[in-house]
Design a protein around this motif. Structure first.
Motif, mmCIF file in Angstrom:
data_model
loop_
_atom_site.group_PDB
_atom_site.id
_atom_site.type_symbol
_atom_site.label_atom_id
_atom_site.label_comp_id
_atom_site.label_asym_id
_atom_site.label_seq_id
_atom_site.Cartn_x
_atom_site.Cartn_y
_atom_site.Cartn_z
ATOM 1 N N MET A 168 0.808 -1.223 0.000
ATOM 2 C CA MET A 168 0.000 0.000 0.000
ATOM 3 C C MET A 168 0.836 1.266 0.000
ATOM 4 S SD MET A 168 -3.165 -0.941 2.434
ATOM 5 C CE MET A 168 -4.403 -2.127 1.855
ATOM 6 N N ALA A 169 2.131 1.123 0.349
ATOM 7 C CA ALA A 169 2.970 2.323 0.350
ATOM 8 C C ALA A 169 3.123 2.877 -1.057
ATOM 9 C CB ALA A 169 4.340 2.013 0.945
ATOM 10 N N ARG A 170 3.142 2.006 -2.055
ATOM 11 C CA ARG A 170 3.337 2.527 -3.395
ATOM 12 C C ARG A 170 2.719 1.670 -4.477
ATOM 13 N NH1 ARG A 170 8.916 2.670 -6.013
ATOM 14 N NH2 ARG A 170 8.113 0.601 -6.496
ATOM 15 N N CYS A 171 1.678 0.921 -4.163
ATOM 16 C CA CYS A 171 1.128 0.118 -5.243
ATOM 17 C C CYS A 171 -0.377 0.046 -5.107
ATOM 18 C CB CYS A 171 1.747 -1.280 -5.234
ATOM 19 S SG CYS A 171 1.217 -2.238 -6.650
ATOM 20 N N GLU A 172 -1.054 0.355 -6.173
ATOM 21 C CA GLU A 172 -2.509 0.414 -6.130
ATOM 22 C C GLU A 172 -3.137 -0.975 -6.091
ATOM 23 O OE1 GLU A 172 -0.495 1.289 -8.584
ATOM 24 O OE2 GLU A 172 -1.373 1.018 -10.580
ATOM 25 N N ARG A 291 -9.121 -2.568 -11.728
ATOM 26 C CA ARG A 291 -8.483 -2.683 -10.424
ATOM 27 C C ARG A 291 -9.034 -3.928 -9.736
ATOM 28 N NH1 ARG A 291 -9.397 2.939 -7.468
ATOM 29 N NH2 ARG A 291 -7.535 2.261 -6.338
ATOM 30 N N ILE B 22 3.956 9.479 0.969
ATOM 31 C CA ILE B 22 3.490 8.091 1.069
ATOM 32 C C ILE B 22 2.622 7.912 2.303
ATOM 33 C CG2 ILE B 22 4.276 5.728 1.540
ATOM 34 C CD1 ILE B 22 6.329 5.994 -0.549
ATOM 35 N N TYR B 26 -1.090 6.454 1.744
ATOM 36 C CA TYR B 26 -0.938 5.019 2.005
ATOM 37 C C TYR B 26 -2.265 4.307 1.721
ATOM 38 C CZ TYR B 26 1.181 0.986 4.385
ATOM 39 O OH TYR B 26 1.730 -0.236 4.675
ATOM 40 N N GLY B 27 -2.224 3.332 0.840
ATOM 41 C CA GLY B 27 -3.451 2.585 0.514
ATOM 42 C C GLY B 27 -4.410 3.340 -0.382
ATOM 43 N N TRP B 29 -3.444 4.704 -3.487
ATOM 44 C CA TRP B 29 -2.949 4.850 -4.852
ATOM 45 C C TRP B 29 -3.982 4.350 -5.834
ATOM 46 C CZ3 TRP B 29 0.663 8.179 -4.815
ATOM 47 C CH2 TRP B 29 1.515 8.273 -3.697
ATOM 48 N N LYS B 30 -4.120 5.089 -6.940
ATOM 49 C CA LYS B 30 -5.190 4.795 -7.883
ATOM 50 C C LYS B 30 -4.639 4.079 -9.115
ATOM 51 C CE LYS B 30 -8.893 7.388 -10.013
ATOM 52 N NZ LYS B 30 -9.061 8.768 -10.490
#
Ligand code: HEM
Ligand code: HEM
Ligand code: HEM
Ligand code: HEM
Ligand code: SF4
Ligand code: SF4
Ligand code: SF4
Ligand code: SF4
Lengths: 404, 357
Positions: A168-172, A291, B22, B26-27, B29-30
């Motif tokens: 979740m820090a950098r991935c959708e 998604r 970040i 956090y959580g 991101w699209k």
């Protein structure tokens, strides 16, 4: 110190070329570290002789811990005295391998003073590897690491340092919070991590989705891979946008779907979600349009390992879907039962995957009180040699024939 | 109390190391897009943009280099950086203006930027002659030679799909080699040379016999000393005995070398994960640049790149065309060593008439 560098014509060759050079790194360290100087000499010798010069480690470590240090000695200590000891320290990395510069610098400072100045960022299990120090430095290093809040990782027959994708820090696409879960598991199993008491190693790896960026299905005894149960979320306008921008949705997306559960009529994309295998391909190709669904959790798989001893294994499904929320009690209860059984019945140096091969997955499931489900197998058995454990005798209760 | 030893405190909490952008997103991101080789942007529900710049690294790093990374992180992104599961380094920027200056500085340091999307990322690898007693080849040197040769595929995105290479310097496979598009695996080919003088002092003889998966090791008296003998025709060079007993070394310059495996994958995308299969049984150790290995790998990469469909990984491509065609197209000689003879070998035999000619 530059004048005291050994002659290394073969290694020098590897300073050329466009890829970052490890030889340059050793030479950078050798400006200050006599250990790095000797390492250059020893490595050049290996290159000439085509053989390594390291011996089995003896048991070395820090007080109170059974793991975290790999003992290492070279077999020519008179020639390379500065690396007669060259022990590796495994330092537990922060989840997701995120750092702030001050923390990294504090580790560099300790390692400059007390080790070879050489590291691996990172080892293949995930730890920070501090490469090469002497036995008498181990306690001071641990004390200084402790002051900057870094602890040792696992080694030997224990829980190995867990690792995870950045989630979740950098991935959708993260279907659960991999970094938090990795941290929580690491903290919960500190005792098992530092004090080897298993038949062999046990690894956890956490990936947020079936792309499995930390290769957990191949590299972890327990692989925890994010997934979803409901429908892929679709932004129809964005699908149209991809098509307009020249993507051939039929050949690039639909034809590559392993479930053959997608339809594209040139205008609208339809997914028959009850057949979708959660492979991620369509989502990977159209990240703006598709998604993962909203009912998210993880698939738990068990047992991957390399060939040593009995052959390589990939992890296989243990729990098709589970919600990944603290305190993860359902899962940790199962882990407790697995460890109890494996510690009791497992042979020395038998990974849990090999143990399952030996006793049979069916028996294993029975012992850890998990019901068999079809998601656990690629297909039911082909061989008819079924081990039934009981049979009826004439007159037994429940024997239908006799009751008539 | 002061002398009470602190143990079991675990790694520092990751939140300490997350940049504000970040933490805030956090959580959330699209989606993300790859902007150019080595650079991607993640866009949040909140509209925030996070830029990641990925650079190659040698995995074996001096503290001088780590400090140089820290300086770059301080200069361009508040001191925040991360490493990837394949040993690359990533800088996390919130300001797009910093991307190009950062890339320029990284290049000056000797660290090319790339490794995203349809490229070859860094080679996951192990210790080799730098640090391990078990090695049948070096790790860092082979990796350096191979990646020098393949650099264009790291810095550009011109391949049909992802290609992952891994190297392990012995069958212990400390890196997850066996599920890679191309795996480089160090192998021994000479049975252990038993040190009869010292074995009884160093090792537990029952443990040594029990360690052998093929039961090739038997207790024996040699020269009046308790030792073991090895039935050499049963040895498959796994080095398991050496792992439990240092008096059984296998390393041998004349016989050690490298094998090449192809067609494995880890990701679930499209095809399920697969093991890598043997392509080239043996190539010699030829330091410092292992030319036979770099050439074989370039040939495999280019053959795949030329013939695979978009997104098709090495293993998916070979499965589509069939292994006989793979051997014909690659020119690799098919030999007895390619046929499995360990457990369940029969499952790898061709059990149908689905053949190409
Ligand atoms: C019988 C099996 C194995 C033995 C005897 C073995 C032995 C070793 C030894 C001696 C080292 C230390 C190398 C050094 O720094 O000098 C090492 C490192 C390591 N091993 Fe293994 N190993 C085995 C299996 C594995 C497996 C299956 C994995 C992972 C799946 C693994 C992962 C690692 C990792 C991550 C390191 C750290 C070094 C690196 O990153 O290159 N090992 N192993
Ligand atoms: C938001 C999208 C993604 C992010 C942030 C992400 C992140 C990462 C990172 C940081 C790594 C380590 C990579 C390296 O150093 O080269 C990695 C590895 C990997 N990723 Fe991803 N990834 C993404 C999408 C994907 C996709 C779409 C796939 C597959 C279709 C994929 C498959 C893999 C695989 C197979 C590895 C290598 C694992 C290994 O062998 O160690 N990833 N990913
Ligand atoms: C079909 C082929 C293969 C597949 C799918 C496969 C898969 C795997 C996977 C998933 C791992 C986990 C690695 C880890 O724990 O980090 C692994 C580890 C390993 N593989 Fe393989 N492998 C294959 C063939 C081989 C072969 C042929 C060898 C040696 C000749 C080998 C040696 C190893 C070793 C030594 C490890 C470290 C294992 C451990 O964790 O105990 N593999 N392999
Ligand atoms: C203990 C195990 C098995 C026994 C005792 C057994 C016995 C037999 C017998 C007696 C026949 C008839 C031969 C004839 O026509 O003269 C037969 C045919 C056959 N069996 Fe089995 N079988 C066993 C397992 C299997 C398994 C596991 C498979 C497949 C996975 C299999 C596939 C076949 C096939 C394909 C035939 C030929 C059928 C046909 O001609 O139409 N058998 N088997
Ligand atoms: S495993 Fe999935 S969630 Fe994790 S980083 Fe890779 S693509 Fe993202
Ligand atoms: S995730 Fe995979 S199986 Fe599911 S619809 Fe997309 S391509 Fe098909
Ligand atoms: S793969 Fe083998 S030789 Fe290489 S580091 Fe691991 S145990 Fe040592
Ligand atoms: S190398 Fe492996 S097969 Fe050969 S004797 Fe040792 S344990 Fe047995």
């Amino acid at each position: 110190m530059a004048e005291s560098l050994p002659k290394t014509p073969m290694l020098d060759e590897l300073e050329k070329g466009g890829w970052p050079s490890f030889v340059k790194e050793i030479k950078l360290a050798a400006k200050k570290s006599p250990m790095a100087v000797d390492l250059l000499g020893l490595l050049e010798r290996s290159y000439k002789e085509k053989i390594g010069h390291w011996k089995h480690g003896g048991i070395v470590g820090v007080m109170g811990y059974g793991g975290g240090v790999i003992g290492r000695y070279n077999d020519l200590p008179e020639v390379y005295p500065n690396i007669s000891h060259f022990h590796t320290i495994r330092v537990n990395q922060p989840a997701g391998w995120f750092y702030k510069s001050d923390a990294l610098r504090s580790i560099c400072d300790i390692w400059e003073k007390r080790g070879s100045s050489l590291t691996n960022m990172h080892g293949s299990t995930g730890d920070i590897i501090l490469l090469g120090t002497r036995t008498e430095q181990l306690e001071p290093i641990f004390a200084e690491l402790s002051k900057v809040d870094f602890d040792l990782g696992g080694s030997g027959s224990d829980v190995r340092t867990p690792s995870c994708c950045c989630g979740m820090a950098r991935c959708e696409w993260a279907c659960y919070d991999t970094m938090r879960t990795c941290y929580d598991f690491t903290m919960k199993f500190q005792d098992e991590l530092h004090r080897p008491a298993f038949p062999y190693k046990f690894k956890f790896k956490f990936s947020g989705c079936p792309n499995d960026c930390v290769a957990s299905i191949a590299r972890a005894d327990m692989s925890i891979i994010g997934t979803w149960r409901d429908s892929i979320q679709m932004d129809k306008a964005a699908v149209t946008e991809y098509a307009k921008n020249g993507m051939d949705i039929q050949s690039e997306v639909v034809d590559n779907c392993p479930a053959k559960c997608m339809d594209w009529d040139g205008k609208e994309l339809h997914i028959e979600n009850s057949y979708c295998r959660r492979c991620m391909h369509c989502i990977n190709v159209m990240p703006k349009a598709l998604r993962p669904g909203k009912d998210r959790g993880a698939t738990i798989l068990l047992g991957s390992k390399a060939p040593i001893v009995e052959g390589a294994l990939l992890s296989s499904v243990l729990i098709p879907f589970i919600k990944m929320e603290p305190p993860y009690k359902e899962l940790t209860d199962i882990i407790d039962r697995i460890w109890e059984l494996w510690c009791e019945e497992g042979k020395n140096r038998e990974r849990v995957g090999e143990f399952i091969q030996r006793v049979g997955l069916g028996n294993f499931l029975e012992a850890i009180e998990v019901d068999p489900v079809p998601e656990m197998v690629a297909h039911p058995r082909e061989n008819p040699y079924v081990f039934y454990e009981e049979y009826f005798e004439a007159g037994d209760e429940g024997s239908e024939e006799e009751e008539k | 109390m002061t002398d009470e030893r602190r143990t079991d405190y675990g790694p520092p909490h990751y939140e300490r190391f997350l940049p504000p952008i970040i933490k805030e997103n956090y959580g959330k991101w699209k989606y993300h897009e790859v902007l150019k080789p080595g650079v991607m942007v993640h866009v949040s529900e909140s509209g925030a943009h996070l830029y990641s710049v990925r650079a190659a690294s040698s995995r074996l790093l001096s503290i001088e280099k780590i400090r140089a990374y820290c300086d770059l992180a301080d200069k361009y992104c508040g001191g925040y950086l991360r490493f990837t599961s394949r040993h690359n380094v990533e800088f996390l920027l919130s300001d797009a203006k910093n991307i190009d200056p950062l890339i320029a500085d990284l290049k000056k340091l000797g660290h090319p930027v790339g490794g995203l999307q349809n490229s070859i990322s860094a080679i996951v690898h192990t210790q080799g002659w730098i640090h391990c007693h078990s090695a049948a080849t070096d790790a860092s040197g082979v990796v350096k030679a191979v990646m020098d040769d393949l650099l264009e595929y790291f810095t550009e995105m011109k391949l049909p799909g992802k290609l992952r290479i891994a190297l392990a310097c012995c069958l212990n496979m400390c890196g997850a080699v066996h599920c890679s598009d191309i795996a480089i695996l160090g192998i021994h080919r000479r049975p252990p040379r038993v040190d009869h003088e010292n074995l009884h002092k160093m090792c537990e003889i029952p443990n040594v016999s029990a360690s052998c998966p093929t039961a090739a090791i038997r207790p024996a008296m040699v020269g009046g000393k308790q030792s073991v003998e090895v039935l050499e025709e049963r040895c498959m060079f796994c080095a398991n005995c050496f792992t439990v007993c240092p008096s059984m070394p296998l390393a041998d310059p004349l016989n050690d070398g490298v094998s090449i495996w192809v067609g494995g994958k880890v990701s679930n995308a499209r095809h399920e994960p697969m093991f890598s299969k043997l392509a080239i049984p043996f190539l010699p150790n030829n330091p410092p640049r292992w030319p036979e290995v770099t050439e074989a790998i370039r040939n495999l990469v280019e053959l795949w790149a030329k013939n695979a469909r978009k997104y098709e990984r090495m293993g998916e491509w070979i499965e589509r065309i069939g292994w006989p065609k793979f051997f014909r197209m690659s020119g690799i000689e098919f030999r007895k060593e390619h046929i499995d003879d360990f457990k369940h070998a029969g499952l790898t035999f061709k059990r149908s008439t689905h053949l190409t000619f």
